[in-house]
Scaffold this motif. Sequence first.
Motif, short mmCIF file in Angstrom:
data_model
loop_
_atom_site.label_atom_id
_atom_site.label_comp_id
_atom_site.label_asym_id
_atom_site.label_seq_id
_atom_site.Cartn_x
_atom_site.Cartn_y
_atom_site.Cartn_z
N PHE A 39 0.60 -1.19 0.13
CA PHE A 39 0.14 0.01 -0.05
C PHE A 39 0.84 1.21 0.06
O PHE A 39 0.32 2.49 -0.36
CB PHE A 39 -0.98 -0.11 1.11
N THR A 40 2.13 1.01 0.20
CA THR A 40 2.93 2.24 -0.23
C THR A 40 3.81 2.40 -1.32
O THR A 40 4.06 3.38 -1.99
CB THR A 40 4.10 2.59 1.11
N ARG A 41 3.92 1.27 -2.03
CA ARG A 41 4.88 0.88 -3.27
C ARG A 41 4.12 0.19 -4.35
O ARG A 41 4.56 0.22 -5.38
CB ARG A 41 5.94 0.19 -3.01
N LEU A 86 -2.87 -8.59 -1.31
CA LEU A 86 -2.55 -7.52 -0.98
C LEU A 86 -2.16 -6.62 -2.35
O LEU A 86 -2.32 -5.55 -2.50
CB LEU A 86 -1.46 -7.61 -0.08
N LEU A 87 -1.29 -7.54 -2.98
CA LEU A 87 -0.73 -6.98 -4.37
C LEU A 87 -1.97 -6.68 -5.18
O LEU A 87 -1.94 -5.51 -5.86
CB LEU A 87 0.23 -8.29 -4.96
N ALA A 88 -2.86 -7.49 -5.38
CA ALA A 88 -4.06 -7.32 -6.19
C ALA A 88 -4.78 -6.07 -5.71
O ALA A 88 -5.04 -5.08 -6.49
CB ALA A 88 -5.10 -8.33 -6.28
N ARG A 110 -5.94 0.16 -6.36
CA ARG A 110 -6.01 1.64 -5.45
C ARG A 110 -4.83 2.19 -5.81
O ARG A 110 -4.59 3.17 -5.06
CB ARG A 110 -6.62 1.35 -4.38
N ARG A 111 -3.71 1.76 -6.73
CA ARG A 111 -2.50 2.49 -6.58
C ARG A 111 -2.61 4.00 -7.13
O ARG A 111 -3.41 4.16 -8.36
CB ARG A 111 -1.58 1.67 -7.62
N PRO A 112 -1.97 4.89 -6.53
CA PRO A 112 -1.90 6.21 -6.95
C PRO A 112 -1.09 6.49 -8.29
O PRO A 112 -0.51 5.56 -8.58
CB PRO A 112 -1.17 7.05 -5.92
N ALA A 113 -1.50 7.69 -8.72
CA ALA A 113 -0.49 8.11 -10.12
C ALA A 113 0.91 8.15 -9.77
O ALA A 113 0.96 8.96 -8.76
CB ALA A 113 -1.24 9.06 -10.68
#
Length: 252
Positions: free
Chosen positions: A198-200, A240-242, A247-250
């Motif tokens: 969730f950070t990377r 977690l990866l999925a 929701r990954r940020p730009a």
Amino acid sequence: MNRDIARQFSVIFTTLFALVLNGAANALPLNGRNTGEISDSFNVLFVPAGYVFSIWGLIYIALLAYTVYQALPAQRQNPRLRATGWWVSLTSIANGVWIVFWHYGLYTLSLVTMLVLLAALLVIYLRLKIGKTRFSTLEKFTVSAPFSIYLGWITVATLANATALFSYLGWNGWGISDVAWTLILLAVGVGVAAVMAFTRSDIGYLLVLVWAFAGISVRWAALPPLNLAGYAAAGLVLALLAASRVRRPARA
């Protein structure tokens, strides 16, 4: 010789140093035992099946890709390589020195060296801003991916090295069983994976953890608690990866 050329040559020589020592450790073998035999001699459970260690082949291929790329004259002043080159040299020195300590039974020093390697990889990872910035296709394979994979494996290897040292020192685990400690370590690994997801949202790093945790299940197929827990940990990391990819940020 200017500082950039010195850095390039340092990476080349230290990479060769690590490769030669790792090759000699198993080909000779160093001090009469190969690296895997030493790992198997400890009464610890947080160790995956033998085939899992083939990931070192991928790590060294990736490290060679970085080494060749950073040595190109056109990359001499690349700011990413300037920020990481000396740290890469430190990782290779630590890698080679670890082999010597491990093979000659200096297990406390081996853990100290492993922690140096882990710390240097973290510095590289943060300086490259992996998961926070964009890389060209070429740099994804020669700069970003090598250190995602390397850091992922050394995260697992550090935990395994620590358990081996505690076993060697005769630590009783505060009365907690070996199986329970292994379950705790798997939980810690999943926790680290959650932070990285969730950070990377780093695919390479997280897939290495999946590989390692599934390998623990394979090794302990006859021990149901670990067999199930390893697969559960691997499945959670994949989930977690999925979720992180959705929701990954730009990135800049």
